[in-house]
Enzyme design. Structure first.
Site, mmCIF file in Angstrom:
data_model
loop_
_atom_site.group_PDB
_atom_site.id
_atom_site.type_symbol
_atom_site.label_atom_id
_atom_site.label_comp_id
_atom_site.label_asym_id
_atom_site.label_seq_id
_atom_site.Cartn_x
_atom_site.Cartn_y
_atom_site.Cartn_z
ATOM 1 N N SER A 43 36.270 16.563 -27.364
ATOM 2 C CA SER A 43 37.693 16.524 -27.627
ATOM 3 C C SER A 43 37.884 16.054 -28.958
ATOM 4 C CB SER A 43 38.309 15.588 -26.653
ATOM 5 O OG SER A 43 37.982 14.524 -26.833
ATOM 6 N N LYS A 65 40.903 9.281 -28.576
ATOM 7 C CA LYS A 65 41.536 10.236 -29.171
ATOM 8 C C LYS A 65 42.652 9.678 -30.235
ATOM 9 C CE LYS A 65 41.174 12.544 -25.084
ATOM 10 N NZ LYS A 65 40.152 13.729 -25.199
#
Length: 290
Positions: free
Chosen positions: A38, A106
């Site tokens: 990701s 993230k």
């Protein structure tokens, strides 16, 4: 001298060693391995990180692996000592709202009060401080593309120029997936509202106070706040300190490891002992030579 010998003896014992390790994990740094793609572009699957636990205050200490808190959350903010909040554009380690024992990494796209649009072009940000002040936008996001929605100025991909690991696929598969989920009555699987705006379909979300909208740099291969919502401060753990080791895994596309087992578990020497900023410098150099 007797006191120092006693301290040395305690630190050398099994009990002393365990206590010291736990204190380091609780208050200073903790090791994590990135399993997914990701954040590819900046951080890769197989990167092993030390996470700085005091970047945003001191989280409530938890026993590793079983994630059992060692004390109550008296302030109800997930932190023993409250600290700074994650800033826009920073890479953050946190526990997502739909999990209790998993840690994600993230990039923080938006903070409380901001408005976010996800379109077929990418992400747009309306910083809450800006109001409709064009000077604010030009000062904080120079050379950024902007667009007006709902009478407000939104900035397109505001961190992409500064953080070169951020990227999209040309056809923006995630947008089409979310559109499909929304139109098929599966809105519960996404956190953003599908609306019609300026003649196009967009996903919209206003971020709640003291929450953060977390997005993967690999925009089209990331389970993130688009699906499970923004992250409260109480779930913030820290920030990546540096990569201490890195291996290619089975899902490493760059070496086709899935089809070539010999390419699995190769050491990525060039990534070792690099901070996020150091890795981004490497990316910029690579892009400059191509």
């Amino acid at each position: 001298m007797k006191f120092l010998r006693s301290v040395y003896a305690f630190c050398s014992s099994w009990v002393g060693t365990i206590i010291i390790v736990l204190l380091v994990i609780f208050f200073i740094a903790q090791a994590f391995i990135i399993p997914s793609r990701s954040m590819v572009g900046t951080l890769y699957e197989g990167d092993m990180l030390f996470v700085k636990k005091f970047s945003y205050g001191i989280p409530i200490p938890k026993i590793p692996w079983i994630e059992l808190p060692v004390m109550p959350d008296f302030k109800n903010n997930g932190h023993l000592i409250e600290g700074d909040r994650p800033k826009r554009g920073e890479v953050v380690v946190f526990i997502p709202p739909h999990e209790k024992k998993s840690y994600y990494v993230k990039r923080n796209f938006a903070i409380g009060g901001d408005e976010v649009l996800f379109t077929n072009e990418g992400f747009y940000l309306h910083p809450f401080e800006s109001g409709n002040d064009k000077d604010y936008i030009s000062k904080h996001y120079p050379n950024a593309l902007t667009k007006e929605f709902m009478g407000k100025i939104f900035v397109l991909n505001p961190y992409k120029s500064k953080h070169p690991g951020i990227h999209y696929q040309k056809d923006n598969e995630t947008f089409h997936l979310m559109e499909q989920l929304a139109t098929q009555g599966a809105e519960a699987n996404i956190s953003m509202q599908l609306i019609q705006m300026e003649g196009e379909k967009v996903f919209y979300k206003k971020i709640n106070h003291d929450e953060f909208f977390m997005i993967g740099d690999n925009r089209d291969n990331s389970s993130d706040s688009r699906f499970w919502g923004s992250v409260a401060y109480k779930n913030i753990v820290g920030s990546p300190w540096f990569v201490y080791f890195s291996l290619s895994l089975k899902n490493s596309l760059e070496v086709d490891a899935e089809n070539n087992p010999k390419k699995r578990y190769l050491v990525r020497w060039e990534r070792m002992f690099k901070s996020v900023e150091g890795l981004e410098k490497i990316i910029k150099k690579e892009k400059a030579t191509h």
